[in-house]
Design an enzyme around this catalytic site. Sequence first.
Site, PDB file in Angstrom:
ATOM      1  CB  CYS A 149      13.466   9.536   7.620  1.00  0.00           C
ATOM      2  SG  CYS A 149      14.368   7.968   6.904  1.00  0.00           S
ATOM      3  CB  SER A 175       4.141  10.860  10.180  1.00  0.00           C
ATOM      4  OG  SER A 175       2.847  10.118   9.958  1.00  0.00           O
ATOM      5  CD  GLU A 194      -2.509   8.798   0.677  1.00  0.00           C
ATOM      6  OE1 GLU A 194      -1.518   8.040   0.603  1.00  0.00           O
ATOM      7  OE2 GLU A 194      -3.143   9.237   1.703  1.00  0.00           O
ATOM      8  NE  ARG A 195       1.134  12.937   1.129  1.00  0.00           N
ATOM      9  CZ  ARG A 195       1.776  12.912   2.347  1.00  0.00           C
ATOM     10  NH1 ARG A 195       2.886  13.861   2.228  1.00  0.00           N
ATOM     11  NH2 ARG A 195       1.528  12.550   3.419  1.00  0.00           N
ATOM     12  CE  LYS A 245      -1.682   3.047   2.017  1.00  0.00           C
ATOM     13  NZ  LYS A 245      -1.284   4.636   1.333  1.00  0.00           N
ATOM     14  CD  GLU A 292       9.715  13.922  10.604  1.00  0.00           C
ATOM     15  OE1 GLU A 292       8.667  13.580  10.589  1.00  0.00           O
ATOM     16  OE2 GLU A 292      10.517  13.182  10.378  1.00  0.00           O
TER      17      GLU A 292
HETATM   18  P1  NAD Z   1       2.365   9.399   6.534  1.00  0.00           P
HETATM   19  O1  NAD Z   1       2.548   9.064   7.969  1.00  0.00           O
HETATM   20  O2  NAD Z   1       1.715  10.514   6.106  1.00  0.00           O
HETATM   21  O3  NAD Z   1       1.989   8.578   5.420  1.00  0.00           O
HETATM   22  C1  NAD Z   1       2.691   7.144   5.451  1.00  0.00           C
HETATM   23  C2  NAD Z   1       1.877   5.928   4.880  1.00  0.00           C
HETATM   24  O4  NAD Z   1       0.549   5.908   5.982  1.00  0.00           O
HETATM   25  C3  NAD Z   1       0.980   6.218   3.777  1.00  0.00           C
HETATM   26  O5  NAD Z   1       0.919   5.095   3.106  1.00  0.00           O
HETATM   27  C4  NAD Z   1      -0.353   6.743   4.015  1.00  0.00           C
HETATM   28  O6  NAD Z   1      -1.355   6.537   3.002  1.00  0.00           O
HETATM   29  C5  NAD Z   1      -0.577   6.133   5.260  1.00  0.00           C
HETATM   30  N1  NAD Z   1      -1.636   6.905   6.072  1.00  0.00           N
HETATM   31  C6  NAD Z   1      -1.438   8.360   6.199  1.00  0.00           C
HETATM   32  N2  NAD Z   1      -2.333   8.659   7.264  1.00  0.00           N
HETATM   33  C7  NAD Z   1      -2.892   7.436   7.587  1.00  0.00           C
HETATM   34  C8  NAD Z   1      -3.820   7.229   8.654  1.00  0.00           C
HETATM   35  N3  NAD Z   1      -4.488   8.279   9.407  1.00  0.00           N
HETATM   36  N4  NAD Z   1      -4.241   6.102   8.928  1.00  0.00           N
HETATM   37  C9  NAD Z   1      -3.590   5.205   8.427  1.00  0.00           C
HETATM   38  N5  NAD Z   1      -2.790   5.250   7.543  1.00  0.00           N
HETATM   39  C10 NAD Z   1      -2.481   6.634   6.992  1.00  0.00           C
HETATM   40  O7  NAD Z   1       3.917   9.827   6.230  1.00  0.00           O
HETATM   41  P2  NAD Z   1       4.650  10.354   4.942  1.00  0.00           P
HETATM   42  O8  NAD Z   1       4.250  12.012   4.812  1.00  0.00           O
HETATM   43  O9  NAD Z   1       4.219   9.932   3.822  1.00  0.00           O
HETATM   44  O10 NAD Z   1       6.083  10.338   5.070  1.00  0.00           O
HETATM   45  C11 NAD Z   1       6.988  11.220   5.606  1.00  0.00           C
HETATM   46  C12 NAD Z   1       7.219  10.859   7.107  1.00  0.00           C
HETATM   47  O11 NAD Z   1       7.776   9.190   6.941  1.00  0.00           O
HETATM   48  C13 NAD Z   1       8.165  11.433   7.787  1.00  0.00           C
HETATM   49  O12 NAD Z   1       7.605  11.661   9.193  1.00  0.00           O
HETATM   50  C14 NAD Z   1       9.277  10.734   7.752  1.00  0.00           C
HETATM   51  O13 NAD Z   1      10.519  10.842   8.887  1.00  0.00           O
HETATM   52  C15 NAD Z   1       8.864   9.317   7.835  1.00  0.00           C
HETATM   53  N6  NAD Z   1       9.914   8.467   7.384  1.00  0.00           N
HETATM   54  C16 NAD Z   1      10.556   7.686   8.075  1.00  0.00           C
HETATM   55  C17 NAD Z   1      11.582   6.746   7.568  1.00  0.00           C
HETATM   56  C18 NAD Z   1      12.022   5.932   8.732  1.00  0.00           C
HETATM   57  O14 NAD Z   1      12.691   4.665   8.322  1.00  0.00           O
HETATM   58  N7  NAD Z   1      12.064   5.694  10.201  1.00  0.00           N
HETATM   59  C19 NAD Z   1      11.751   6.305   6.388  1.00  0.00           C
HETATM   60  C20 NAD Z   1      11.307   7.527   5.501  1.00  0.00           C
HETATM   61  C21 NAD Z   1      10.099   8.400   5.930  1.00  0.00           C
END
Ligand code: NAD
Length: 499
Positions: A282, A227, A177-178, A174, A384
Amino acid sequence: MTAELYHLIGGKKVKGTSGRFSDVYWPMTGEVAARVPLASAAELRAAVENAKAAQPAWAATNPQKRARVMLKFLQLIEENYGELAEMLSREHGKTIPDARGDIQRGLEVVEFACGIPHLQKGEFSEGAGPGIDMFSMRQPLGVVAGITPFNFPAMIPMWKFAPAIVCGNAFILKPSERDPSLPLRLGELMLEAGLPAGILNVVNGDKESVDAILDDEDIRAVGFVGSTPIAEYVYTRATANGKRAQCFGGAKNHMIIMPDADMDQVADALIGAGYGSAGERCMAISVAVPVGEETADRLIAKLTPRVESLKIGLSTDPDADFGPLVTAEAVERVKGYVNIGIEEGAKLVVDGRDFVMQGYEKGFYMGGCLFDNVTPDMRIYKEEIFGPVLSVVRAKDYDEALRLPSEHEYGNGVAIYTRDGDTARDFMTRVNVGMVGVNVPIPVPLAYYTFGGWKRSGFGDLNQHGPDAIRFYTKTKTVTSRWPSGVKEGAEFSIPTMD
Ligand code: NAD
């Protein structure tokens, strides 16, 4: 006309049926380029049914044949590198060389996965008791899922699905979606490489499909990256439903600068690690911690002109240091944090909020920002920001500098710049953070080590890739075996011992 994307289920492109869609932008121009269907729980279930039906035959396929699909996949990626990097860059906004790096770091885990036939071997003890042999097997879990973020649309999906699939599992991806086009393309290339239908399904969606994954009884393990609030939510709900889960979250990566550090190297490192990919990594450095006022003054003097002269450009511009952010909301959020920092009393040394890309006024751009005199009680330190904003926190001595990342709620990456081996060794030993760089600003471990942050940057016990990936995607079965010639007569009522 806006293109309509699809899901990849059971080896076929499938149109969305939920009636819900999300716009996919090209950040460089700000235009809507496509719309992606958001799967319903029923669509997610259809993918699981396909995966479940296909998985037993895949698990029974010998491991070297499973690995061979990955070898072919590697070759297909090599042949399509340019097209893939452009596709990734268009939807994410990162520059083409950075997009190539995103693909490359994913491919390294695919290469690692080609060695899984060796890594998945069990153990064997001949003659563990009279006529008794004992051995262990690492068997796949069945159907597993990965939920991935927008910022590495090639690397992180590959980190998830490559080891899982070579271990004999079927996978539901999954993606964000962006920027879903690249993950969909990876799924198609896996099919072209010979992966049987149903072993890798790409289901696009939002919370509804994530919740369906978390509640599905046939999905045995969930890997998440995104996140921290969502990572914690996914971990809690997945584990409450009896699933294995590894969920990686946000970060606030510090770089400690000791007075003996080479300040030119430090400035180069901070400019690349703080502002590369517009800070949307990240492992980006978002906090610089110079030790001592004199070090801090030299650092600010070196950094200021470098941040002022950063070249923000189109993602396709080979000379650009970084391109646009992913969405208009991301730009608003990051600018909002800059405003908060000013209100909190931090000194904004370089202000990139007003940057406009001539001819591309609707694109999602902003310039680099640099804060001095940030303190640990400020929101811009604690939270962050995930944009091109670097905060300088002045530490009076080494002990204070060591305490800052150690006590921060995030614990993903950290770096120290020094020429002194004793200081470096003390730091790497004592700092309470998962991945440490010594004169290396972005210490992302290679594929054969594991990747994972500590504290609220990671939930679950096993990291991504490296040997932990095989542990995460398999379960161990242990067999104690004896042939009739070794069996003693009579019932044994006491606990069996091997005497
Ligand atoms: P995000 O949390 O918004 O989304 C991540 C995934 O979760 C997506 O597939 C999204 O569709 C889904 N999602 C979003 N909101 C949801 C909800 N309410 N309920 C269930 N699923 C949901 O993160 P993002 O903006 O796509 O990515 C950036 C974030 O990811 C930053 O915080 C970054 O630090 C983190 N990140 C961490 C690592 C790591 O290995 N620690 C690596 C890359 C990115």
